[in-house]
Write a protein that holds these residues in place. Structure first.
Motif, PDB file in Angstrom:
ATOM      1  N   SER A  98       2.395  14.352  -4.152  1.00 33.31           N
ATOM      2  CA  SER A  98       3.202  15.442  -4.712  1.00 33.31           C
ATOM      3  C   SER A  98       4.036  16.148  -3.652  1.00 33.31           C
ATOM      4  O   SER A  98       4.992  16.838  -3.990  1.00 33.31           O
ATOM      5  CB  SER A  98       2.290  16.465  -5.399  1.00 33.31           C
ATOM      6  N   ASP A  99       3.667  15.997  -2.384  1.00 31.64           N
ATOM      7  CA  ASP A  99       4.425  16.619  -1.303  1.00 31.64           C
ATOM      8  C   ASP A  99       5.678  15.794  -1.010  1.00 31.64           C
ATOM      9  O   ASP A  99       5.604  14.566  -0.851  1.00 31.64           O
ATOM     10  CB  ASP A  99       3.562  16.728  -0.050  1.00 31.64           C
ATOM     11  N   ALA A 100       6.821  16.464  -0.924  1.00 33.21           N
ATOM     12  CA  ALA A 100       8.092  15.742  -0.784  1.00 33.21           C
ATOM     13  C   ALA A 100       8.166  14.987   0.533  1.00 33.21           C
ATOM     14  O   ALA A 100       8.574  13.817   0.576  1.00 33.21           O
ATOM     15  CB  ALA A 100       9.255  16.725  -0.906  1.00 33.21           C
ATOM     16  N   LYS A 101       7.776  15.630   1.650  1.00 34.56           N
ATOM     17  CA  LYS A 101       7.893  14.992   2.959  1.00 34.56           C
ATOM     18  C   LYS A 101       6.941  13.814   3.089  1.00 34.56           C
ATOM     19  O   LYS A 101       7.289  12.779   3.679  1.00 34.56           O
ATOM     20  CB  LYS A 101       7.648  16.022   4.057  1.00 34.56           C
ATOM     21  N   ASN A 102       5.739  13.931   2.540  1.00 35.13           N
ATOM     22  CA  ASN A 102       4.801  12.817   2.589  1.00 35.13           C
ATOM     23  C   ASN A 102       5.269  11.643   1.740  1.00 35.13           C
ATOM     24  O   ASN A 102       5.077  10.473   2.097  1.00 35.13           O
ATOM     25  CB  ASN A 102       3.418  13.270   2.123  1.00 35.13           C
ATOM     26  N   THR A 103       5.880  11.953   0.603  1.00 30.56           N
ATOM     27  CA  THR A 103       6.425  10.889  -0.239  1.00 30.56           C
ATOM     28  C   THR A 103       7.498  10.103   0.497  1.00 30.56           C
ATOM     29  O   THR A 103       7.511   8.866   0.479  1.00 30.56           O
ATOM     30  CB  THR A 103       7.003  11.491  -1.528  1.00 30.56           C
ATOM     31  N   VAL A 104       8.393  10.820   1.160  1.00 31.61           N
ATOM     32  CA  VAL A 104       9.437  10.150   1.927  1.00 31.61           C
ATOM     33  C   VAL A 104       8.834   9.370   3.098  1.00 31.61           C
ATOM     34  O   VAL A 104       9.304   8.274   3.434  1.00 31.61           O
ATOM     35  CB  VAL A 104      10.467  11.177   2.424  1.00 31.61           C
ATOM     36  N   ALA A 105       7.780   9.917   3.713  1.00 30.08           N
ATOM     37  CA  ALA A 105       7.153   9.244   4.853  1.00 30.08           C
ATOM     38  C   ALA A 105       6.601   7.884   4.463  1.00 30.08           C
ATOM     39  O   ALA A 105       6.800   6.880   5.164  1.00 30.08           O
ATOM     40  CB  ALA A 105       6.046  10.134   5.429  1.00 30.08           C
ATOM     41  N   TYR A 106       5.896   7.817   3.333  1.00 30.55           N
ATOM     42  CA  TYR A 106       5.360   6.530   2.897  1.00 30.55           C
ATOM     43  C   TYR A 106       6.469   5.580   2.459  1.00 30.55           C
ATOM     44  O   TYR A 106       6.371   4.362   2.678  1.00 30.55           O
ATOM     45  CB  TYR A 106       4.369   6.747   1.755  1.00 30.55           C
ATOM     46  N   ALA A 107       7.524   6.120   1.873  1.00 28.02           N
ATOM     47  CA  ALA A 107       8.654   5.265   1.494  1.00 28.02           C
ATOM     48  C   ALA A 107       9.330   4.673   2.731  1.00 28.02           C
ATOM     49  O   ALA A 107       9.812   3.531   2.710  1.00 28.02           O
ATOM     50  CB  ALA A 107       9.653   6.068   0.663  1.00 28.02           C
ATOM     51  N   ILE A 108       9.378   5.450   3.816  1.00 29.14           N
ATOM     52  CA  ILE A 108       9.940   4.941   5.066  1.00 29.14           C
ATOM     53  C   ILE A 108       9.130   3.760   5.578  1.00 29.14           C
ATOM     54  O   ILE A 108       9.682   2.731   5.997  1.00 29.14           O
ATOM     55  CB  ILE A 108       9.984   6.071   6.116  1.00 29.14           C
ATOM     56  N   THR A 109       7.804   3.883   5.545  1.00 24.23           N
ATOM     57  CA  THR A 109       6.950   2.787   6.011  1.00 24.23           C
ATOM     58  C   THR A 109       7.175   1.525   5.198  1.00 24.23           C
ATOM     59  O   THR A 109       7.184   0.406   5.736  1.00 24.23           O
ATOM     60  CB  THR A 109       5.479   3.215   5.939  1.00 24.23           C
ATOM     61  N   VAL A 131       0.826  -1.206   0.000  1.00 20.93           N
ATOM     62  CA  VAL A 131       0.000   0.000   0.000  1.00 20.93           C
ATOM     63  C   VAL A 131       0.859   1.254   0.000  1.00 20.93           C
ATOM     64  O   VAL A 131       0.654   2.188  -0.795  1.00 20.93           O
ATOM     65  CB  VAL A 131      -0.951  -0.009   1.211  1.00 20.93           C
ATOM     66  N   THR A 132       1.826   1.318   0.892  1.00 19.95           N
ATOM     67  CA  THR A 132       2.609   2.544   1.050  1.00 19.95           C
ATOM     68  C   THR A 132       3.525   2.818  -0.139  1.00 19.95           C
ATOM     69  O   THR A 132       3.801   3.977  -0.446  1.00 19.95           O
ATOM     70  CB  THR A 132       3.441   2.481   2.334  1.00 19.95           C
ATOM     71  N   THR A 133       3.991   1.773  -0.825  1.00 14.14           N
ATOM     72  CA  THR A 133       4.821   2.017  -2.007  1.00 14.14           C
ATOM     73  C   THR A 133       4.010   2.652  -3.130  1.00 14.14           C
ATOM     74  O   THR A 133       4.525   3.472  -3.898  1.00 14.14           O
ATOM     75  CB  THR A 133       5.486   0.718  -2.487  1.00 14.14           C
ATOM     76  N   HIS A 134       2.715   2.343  -3.205  1.00 10.54           N
ATOM     77  CA  HIS A 134       1.862   3.001  -4.194  1.00 10.54           C
ATOM     78  C   HIS A 134       1.493   4.414  -3.755  1.00 10.54           C
ATOM     79  O   HIS A 134       1.439   5.335  -4.577  1.00 10.54           O
ATOM     80  CB  HIS A 134       0.591   2.183  -4.434  1.00 10.54           C
ATOM     81  N   MET A 135       1.262   4.592  -2.479  1.00  3.59           N
ATOM     82  CA  MET A 135       0.891   5.924  -1.997  1.00  3.59           C
ATOM     83  C   MET A 135       2.064   6.897  -2.089  1.00  3.59           C
ATOM     84  O   MET A 135       1.873   8.101  -2.301  1.00  3.59           O
ATOM     85  CB  MET A 135       0.387   5.826  -0.556  1.00  3.59           C
ATOM     86  N   SER A 136       3.282   6.399  -1.925  1.00  4.02           N
ATOM     87  CA  SER A 136       4.440   7.288  -2.057  1.00  4.02           C
ATOM     88  C   SER A 136       4.628   7.750  -3.493  1.00  4.02           C
ATOM     89  O   SER A 136       5.209   8.809  -3.736  1.00  4.02           O
ATOM     90  CB  SER A 136       5.703   6.567  -1.573  1.00  4.02           C
ATOM     91  N   ARG A 137       4.132   6.973  -4.461  1.00  2.00           N
ATOM     92  CA  ARG A 137       4.297   7.341  -5.867  1.00  2.00           C
ATOM     93  C   ARG A 137       3.309   8.430  -6.305  1.00  2.00           C
ATOM     94  O   ARG A 137       3.582   9.181  -7.241  1.00  2.00           O
ATOM     95  CB  ARG A 137       4.114   6.116  -6.762  1.00  2.00           C
ATOM     96  N   THR A 176      10.990   4.919 -13.509  1.00  9.46           N
ATOM     97  CA  THR A 176      10.414   4.271 -12.347  1.00  9.46           C
ATOM     98  C   THR A 176       8.926   3.998 -12.567  1.00  9.46           C
ATOM     99  O   THR A 176       8.188   4.816 -13.109  1.00  9.46           O
ATOM    100  CB  THR A 176      10.601   5.151 -11.096  1.00  9.46           C
ATOM    101  N   GLY A 177       8.496   2.859 -12.147  1.00 10.10           N
ATOM    102  CA  GLY A 177       7.096   2.483 -12.267  1.00 10.10           C
ATOM    103  C   GLY A 177       6.708   1.905 -13.615  1.00 10.10           C
ATOM    104  O   GLY A 177       5.553   1.519 -13.813  1.00 10.10           O
ATOM    105  N   LYS A 178       7.648   1.822 -14.558  1.00  9.51           N
ATOM    106  CA  LYS A 178       7.320   1.295 -15.880  1.00  9.51           C
ATOM    107  C   LYS A 178       6.947  -0.184 -15.840  1.00  9.51           C
ATOM    108  O   LYS A 178       6.201  -0.676 -16.688  1.00  9.51           O
ATOM    109  CB  LYS A 178       8.513   1.498 -16.822  1.00  9.51           C
TER     110      LYS A 178
END
Length: 672
Positions: A311-322, A302-308, A378-380
């Motif tokens: 558009s917010d940089a900090k939120n993208t990193v947050a989901y990638a951390i999870t 779930v979080t790998t899709h939500m990080s993609r 990425t994502g291709k």
């Protein structure tokens, strides 16, 4: 230097030195009439960081990664032993946390230069460092849980760092609710360990001989909540604080500390490959590991899709951390402990760099609005693997944050009254109904678990084998004690009702906390007749007090129709008085580091081996009260003042927020 004396010195240094820095900053700030003085803080951060690194280097040079256990009796004259299990994980995480705390502290000196909340940030920052010292060095149940609690409260207060805006305050309350809910599971595990007289968390495997292997589920849930594995949607809400706090808490240390706890507490024979043939047994506790791996896999997906899609940089990193944390947990459950250790250290360092880089991200890509962004590969692979219809459906779910969990924040908002502009009678009524329902469910669960866990007897089958059987003991159930706990919940509901009246709020809060502690104290009375007498007197007294306060509340409500909006700093007087009232509330509920915490811990240590179910119920009530203390502080003392004179006083040193206030209201400029 002797190894025992060196470890003892390190324990005192990494616990007392951050505490002294917190006291020095606040004494200097409040004694100078709130003038922004950065010189002391700069010296504390610079020379304190150098001192911390020197201590770590000396410790690693002398102790290395060898194994040693030291019991420090009456640590800081508190009364119970401070256990230090020095090993590979302790040494590695001590170096890891010290280096990152020093680097981010140095970065924060420039990032927050001339900020009006400069002293508040570093006060909470050093409280966080104190929590890290307790979590890394201590293996005793009491001090480890103390660090766990301080980690949560410092995180929540830094989320609400920009206190003039309601949104950070509301997100801080949401994260506080999730933290406190997860803390109940870790505390329940601590009570189980104390019930079997286990003080060292590294001896958790000893509960296996008591038939309590299922207790591993409590540890897993507590770690998942603190790391954001489940529910994973709270970490982006925690990005309201400044970038350094986001980096140190959610990028590197706060979300990674549960992994240290799991590496130290998790017995090696509890890995999934070790018990794989038995996983297919439905009732075997190893199913908890299989379920945990399934949750981690789903969370990572779930979080790998939500990080993609963010558009917010900090939120993208947050989901990638999870996503990465879920993978690290899977490595631990599969038995790859060394790989997990390397993964968590490298991941924490990399994510810290990413968070510290985010402020300059838009500066580096300032042409992104006028120039077509560079398309990456990425994502291709999703286009070749998944059909287009499924990708669109998955994208819709991702945009809505997999809605079935995002709606859980609506329940939290209704419970805490965050959707209301004011905490009125309707919000109080909803809060009372919800906690009543939750208390009934929680009591039923505790009743079932108590019969399952704490009513066990061991007999011999005649051939030398020990047979474990469960017996039902109804003597532990006391109607008077249950009534006292129900009254404690009732006082908690009254506290929410009076959250805008300071005097009545603290009276009802004290009654609720005192009732929760009284039940535990009654368990220590050995004489049955005396215990029954005191419980009856307590029930009658508390019932009279509750009825009196409830009648007064109804009378005051009928003669006052004034609604007071929340998060408007209406009760704002001075920062010192507000801070003292907040500390008073935390003292009543037994927050670690404050006076009453010692009393609560002694009650827990003595009552847990006698009535563990009562201790857990009392802690549940204290967690409700802790949430109300933070809500009281946020609702009354923080936010944007709704009167001109309050706004002028509130922002008289804060020109940046003053401009924001002048833009959104008719507040006039300050006189020269």
């Amino acid at each position: 230097m002797d190894e025992k004396h060196l470890i003892t010195y390190l324990a005192h240094y990494f616990v007392l030195f951050p505490l002294l820095k917190v006291l020095a900053i606040n004494i200097q700030y409040f004694s100078r009439k709130h003038k922004i003085e950065e010189h002391l803080i700069r010296r504390l951060v610079a020379w304190g960081g150098i001192s911390d690194i020197v201590h770590v280097v000396v410790a690693l040079s002398i102790l290395g990664f060898k194994t040693a256990t030291v019991h420090i009796e009456s640590f800081c004259l508190i009364g119970w032993p401070f256990i230090v299990d020095w090993n590979l994980y302790t040494a590695t995480f001590l170096a890891f946390t010290t280096i990152l705390v020093t680097i981010i502290g140095r970065f924060s000196l420039f990032y927050l230069h001339r900020d009006v909340y400069y002293h508040k940030f570093f006060s909470l920052y050093f409280v966080f460092q104190l929590a890290l010292g307790l979590l890394v060095l201590s293996s005793s149940t009491s001090y480890l849980f103390m660090g766990w609690e301080l980690l949560g409260i410092s995180s929540v207060l830094l989320i609400a760092f920009y206190e003039h805006r309601p949104n950070p305050l509301k997100n801080g309350m949401r994260v506080m609710f999730i933290y406190e809910f997860g803390d109940i599971f870790l505390f329940a595990l601590t009570v189980i360990l104390l019930y079997f007289h286990i003080e060292d968390i590294n001896d958790m495997a000893l509960i296996q001989k008591h038939g309590c292997e299922w207790a591993k589920f409590l540890l897993i849930v507590a770690c998942f909540f603190k790391s954001g594995i489940f529910p994973w949607i709270w970490i982006p809400r925690a990005m309201e604080g400044p970038t350094p706090s986001s980096a140190i808490f959610y990028g590197s240390l706060s979300t990674h500390m549960p992994i240290l706890l799991l590496l130290r507490m998790w017995p090696r024979e509890w890995s999934l490959p070790a018990c794989w043939p038995e996983v297919w047994t439905i009732t075997h506790p190893a199913n908890a590991i299989a379920l945990a791996i399934a949750i981690c896999v789903f969370s990572a997906f779930v979080t790998t899709h939500m990080s993609r899609q963010h558009s917010d940089a900090k939120n993208t990193v947050a989901y990638a951390i999870t996503t990465q944390l879920a993978i690290i947990y899977i490595e631990i459950f599969l038995g790859f402990y060394t790989l997990a250790l390397i993964h968590v250290i490298s991941h924490g360092i990399y994510r810290t760099y990413e968070y510290m880089r985010t402020p300059s991200l838009f500066h580096l890509y300032h042409t992104m609005e006028t120039r077509r962004p560079r398309v990456t590969g990425t994502g291709k692979h999703f286009e070749s693997i998944l059909p287009e219809r499924f990708r669109k459906w998955l994208y819709a779910l991702t945009i809505n944050e997999f809605g079935f969990l995002s709606r859980s924040f609506d329940l939290i908002d209704q419970f805490l009254g965050l959707k209301c502009t004011s905490l009125d009678k309707k919000a109080a009524r909803r809060f009372a109904i919800i906690i009543s329902a939750v208390w009934i469910v929680f009591s039923i669960v505790m009743f079932v678990l108590n019969k399952r866990l704490f009513n066990v007897q061991y007999t011999s089958d005649g051939s030398g084998n020990t047979v474990m059987s469960f017996i039902i003991n109804w003597n532990y159930f006391s109607i008077n004690e249950e009534l006292i706990l129900v009254l404690a919940v009732g006082f908690c509901a009254l506290s929410f009702y009076h959250i805008r009246r300071i005097a009545m709020y603290f009276i009802t809060l004290a009654c609720s906390a005192w009732s929760a502690g009284l039940v535990q104290a009654l368990e220590l009375i050995k004489n049955t007749d005396v215990k029954h007498l005191w419980s009856c007197v307590s029930v009658i007294t508390l019932a009279i007090v509750f009825v009196g306060l409830a009648c007064y509340s109804a009378y005051a409500s009928s003669h006052s129709d004034r609604k007071q909006a929340s998060f408007t700093a209406q009760l704002y007087r001075t920062p010192l008085s507000n801070a003292l009232l907040f500390l008073l509330g935390l003292t009543i509920v037994g927050m670690p580091g404050l006076g009453t915490f010692l009393g609560w811990e002694h009650l827990v240590h003595y009552a847990a081996p006698i009535a563990p179910h009562t201790v857990v119920k009392g802690f549940f009530i204290l967690k409700l009260n802790t949430i109300l203390v933070v809500l009281f502080y946020f609702s009354n003392f923080l936010g944007y003042p709704d009167h001109k004179t309050q706004a002028l006083h509130h922002y008289k040193r804060d020109t940046l927020h003053l401009r924001w206030a002048q833009k959104h209201t008719d507040v006039y400029p300050f006189p020269s």
